[in-house]
Design a protein around this motif. Structure first.
Motif, PDB file in Angstrom:
ATOM      1  N   UNK A 139       8.488  19.967  -5.275  1.00  0.00           N
ATOM      2  CA  UNK A 139       8.316  18.526  -5.041  1.00  0.00           C
ATOM      3  C   UNK A 139       8.447  18.183  -3.558  1.00  0.00           C
ATOM      4  N   UNK A 140       7.755  17.163  -3.136  1.00  0.00           N
ATOM      5  CA  UNK A 140       7.815  16.741  -1.750  1.00  0.00           C
ATOM      6  C   UNK A 140       9.210  16.202  -1.448  1.00  0.00           C
ATOM      7  N   UNK A 187       0.803  -1.221   0.000  1.00  0.00           N
ATOM      8  CA  UNK A 187       0.000   0.000   0.000  1.00  0.00           C
ATOM      9  C   UNK A 187       0.847   1.288   0.000  1.00  0.00           C
ATOM     10  N   UNK A 188       2.062   1.186  -0.471  1.00  0.00           N
ATOM     11  CA  UNK A 188       2.952   2.347  -0.436  1.00  0.00           C
ATOM     12  C   UNK A 188       2.416   3.511  -1.266  1.00  0.00           C
ATOM     13  N   UNK A 189       1.745   3.204  -2.363  1.00  0.00           N
ATOM     14  CA  UNK A 189       1.193   4.279  -3.195  1.00  0.00           C
ATOM     15  C   UNK A 189       0.144   5.085  -2.435  1.00  0.00           C
ATOM     16  N   UNK A 190      -0.645   4.413  -1.596  1.00  0.00           N
ATOM     17  CA  UNK A 190      -1.662   5.118  -0.810  1.00  0.00           C
ATOM     18  C   UNK A 190      -1.009   6.044   0.209  1.00  0.00           C
ATOM     19  N   UNK A 191       0.081   5.600   0.831  1.00  0.00           N
ATOM     20  CA  UNK A 191       0.770   6.443   1.811  1.00  0.00           C
ATOM     21  C   UNK A 191       1.419   7.639   1.118  1.00  0.00           C
ATOM     22  N   UNK A 192       2.004   7.368  -0.046  1.00  0.00           N
ATOM     23  CA  UNK A 192       2.654   8.436  -0.804  1.00  0.00           C
ATOM     24  C   UNK A 192       1.628   9.490  -1.229  1.00  0.00           C
ATOM     25  N   UNK A 193       0.455   9.058  -1.646  1.00  0.00           N
ATOM     26  CA  UNK A 193      -0.586   9.994  -2.077  1.00  0.00           C
ATOM     27  C   UNK A 193      -1.070  10.857  -0.912  1.00  0.00           C
ATOM     28  N   UNK A 246      -1.087  20.919   0.937  1.00  0.00           N
ATOM     29  CA  UNK A 246      -1.830  21.780   1.854  1.00  0.00           C
ATOM     30  C   UNK A 246      -0.909  22.624   2.728  1.00  0.00           C
ATOM     31  N   UNK A 247       0.401  22.433   2.596  1.00  0.00           N
ATOM     32  CA  UNK A 247       1.352  23.195   3.386  1.00  0.00           C
ATOM     33  C   UNK A 247       1.447  22.746   4.830  1.00  0.00           C
ATOM     34  N   UNK A 248       1.082  21.497   5.103  1.00  0.00           N
ATOM     35  CA  UNK A 248       1.022  21.022   6.480  1.00  0.00           C
ATOM     36  C   UNK A 248       2.220  20.161   6.885  1.00  0.00           C
ATOM     37  N   UNK A 249       3.136  19.907   5.947  1.00  0.00           N
ATOM     38  CA  UNK A 249       4.330  19.123   6.256  1.00  0.00           C
ATOM     39  C   UNK A 249       5.578  19.972   6.064  1.00  0.00           C
ATOM     40  N   UNK A 250       6.620  19.609   6.783  1.00  0.00           N
ATOM     41  CA  UNK A 250       7.917  20.253   6.548  1.00  0.00           C
ATOM     42  C   UNK A 250       9.026  19.227   6.779  1.00  0.00           C
ATOM     43  N   UNK A 272       0.659  11.658   1.826  1.00  0.00           N
ATOM     44  CA  UNK A 272       1.728  12.607   2.144  1.00  0.00           C
ATOM     45  C   UNK A 272       1.729  13.766   1.147  1.00  0.00           C
ATOM     46  N   UNK A 273       1.525  13.449  -0.120  1.00  0.00           N
ATOM     47  CA  UNK A 273       1.492  14.496  -1.140  1.00  0.00           C
ATOM     48  C   UNK A 273       0.328  15.459  -0.897  1.00  0.00           C
ATOM     49  N   UNK A 274      -0.822  14.910  -0.483  1.00  0.00           N
ATOM     50  CA  UNK A 274      -1.975  15.764  -0.176  1.00  0.00           C
ATOM     51  C   UNK A 274      -1.650  16.728   0.959  1.00  0.00           C
ATOM     52  N   UNK A 275      -1.066  16.223   2.016  1.00  0.00           N
ATOM     53  CA  UNK A 275      -0.720  17.065   3.160  1.00  0.00           C
ATOM     54  C   UNK A 275       0.367  18.071   2.791  1.00  0.00           C
ATOM     55  N   UNK A 276       1.314  17.659   1.930  1.00  0.00           N
ATOM     56  CA  UNK A 276       2.357  18.578   1.476  1.00  0.00           C
ATOM     57  C   UNK A 276       1.762  19.717   0.658  1.00  0.00           C
TER      58      UNK A 276
END
Length: 291
Positions: A140-141, A78-84, A92-96, A86-90
């Motif tokens: 890019x993330x 399920x790595x693609x689901x986790x990657x997607x 949204x500006x919620x990751x650093x 993380x990309x959504x949160x990135x």
């Protein structure tokens, strides 16, 4: 609504008495209500997961008399689901990105008040925010650093809630509530992905529960505080929040919680001694199965 529970061990060692207790609770809850019991292997940490433990988990559960519905879910599929996510949160500006080592964090926390105990959260010491404003959150993330959730930016609501329930035979549902201010002070900016493997427990567990349509999560009371992280992530990613049941922990004679390194209480050891599944239920403090 059909009750759907799950048991989600990691193949990093043998199952012990505490695992059996948790699996029995989830299995019995689903079966008593005519629901579904699912199995998930949380093998996202490929540096510690081993195929032989995966095989033994299935063997031990079958020996206990537990049956699961449908195929086994494995996180490495399920790595693609986790990657997607993380990309959504990135986006949204919620990751650093964070490059701090454990020593960096310890040094930062001890500097203001040398000798004082650092604040603790569900993942250990609460991150002091050293890297929070060091990098732009565009493009890019990042893949060469850990990714932390900017919790202050992520808390969009003043209060967060989930339903805590007992087993079908014992327990009245209760609404658990915690304010955003309390979460900010008691949780901090948690890691959602590490540079050595994609995703984290907090991220993968909420995505997997949603994918398996889990309605009732049963797990140890030691994860109660972590549940607030999961509720926040569920809100951010528009995922349903299951009902939770945080059960007691199985401890040894000294009151210490069991660990995978405690081979004396592994299910394989009990089996080699001639114990039965009903013996395991008794040792875990459960009544014999009537299902």
């Amino acid at each position: 609504m059909t009750c759907v529970t799950r048991f989600a061990p990691s193949p990093t060692g043998p199952l012990h008495l505490g695992h059996a207790f948790s699996a029995f609770i989830a299995h019995d809850m689903a079966r008593a209500s005519g629901g579904r019991f699912l199995l998930r292997i949380e093998d996202i940490d490929t540096t510690r997961s081993r195929p032989q433990w995966d095989t033994q988990i299935l063997d031990d559960l079958a020996w206990l008399g537990l049956t699961w519905d449908g195929p086994v879910m494995r996180q490495t599929d399920r790595l693609d689901a986790y990657r997607a996510a993380l990309d959504t949160l990135w986006q949204q500006g919620l990751l650093y990105p964070c490059t701090c080592t454990r020593r960096d964090i310890a040094t930062a926390l001890s500097a203001p008040q040398e000798g004082a105990d650092p604040p603790m959260g569900p993942d250990g010491v609460i991150y002091p925010g050293t890297c929070r404003d060091l990098s732009p959150r565009t493009g890019p993330i990042p893949t060469e650093a850990a990714l932390r959730l900017d919790l202050g930016a992520a808390l969009h609501h003043p209060r967060y809630t989930f339903t805590e329930t007992g087993t079908p035979a014992n327990g009245t549902p209760r609404t658990m509530t915690r304010s955003a201010d309390v979460l900010l002070s008691q949780v901090g900016d948690i890691v959602l992905s590490r540079k050595d493997f994609l995703g984290s427990y907090h991220l993968s567990v909420i995505l997997d529960d949603a994918a398996q349509q889990i309605t009732h999560v049963t797990r140890g009371e030691d994860l109660f505080d972590a549940t607030w992280i999961h509720v926040v992530l569920q809100v951010l990613l528009s995922l349903p929040t299951p009902t939770y049941h945080h059960h007691r922990l199985v401890r040894d004679e000294t009151g210490k919680r069991l660990a995978k390194r405690d081979d004396a209480r592994s299910l394989a050891t009990y089996r080699s001694e001639g114990r039965t599944p009903d013996d395991i239920r008794h040792l875990a403090g459960l009544a014999p199965s009537s299902l």
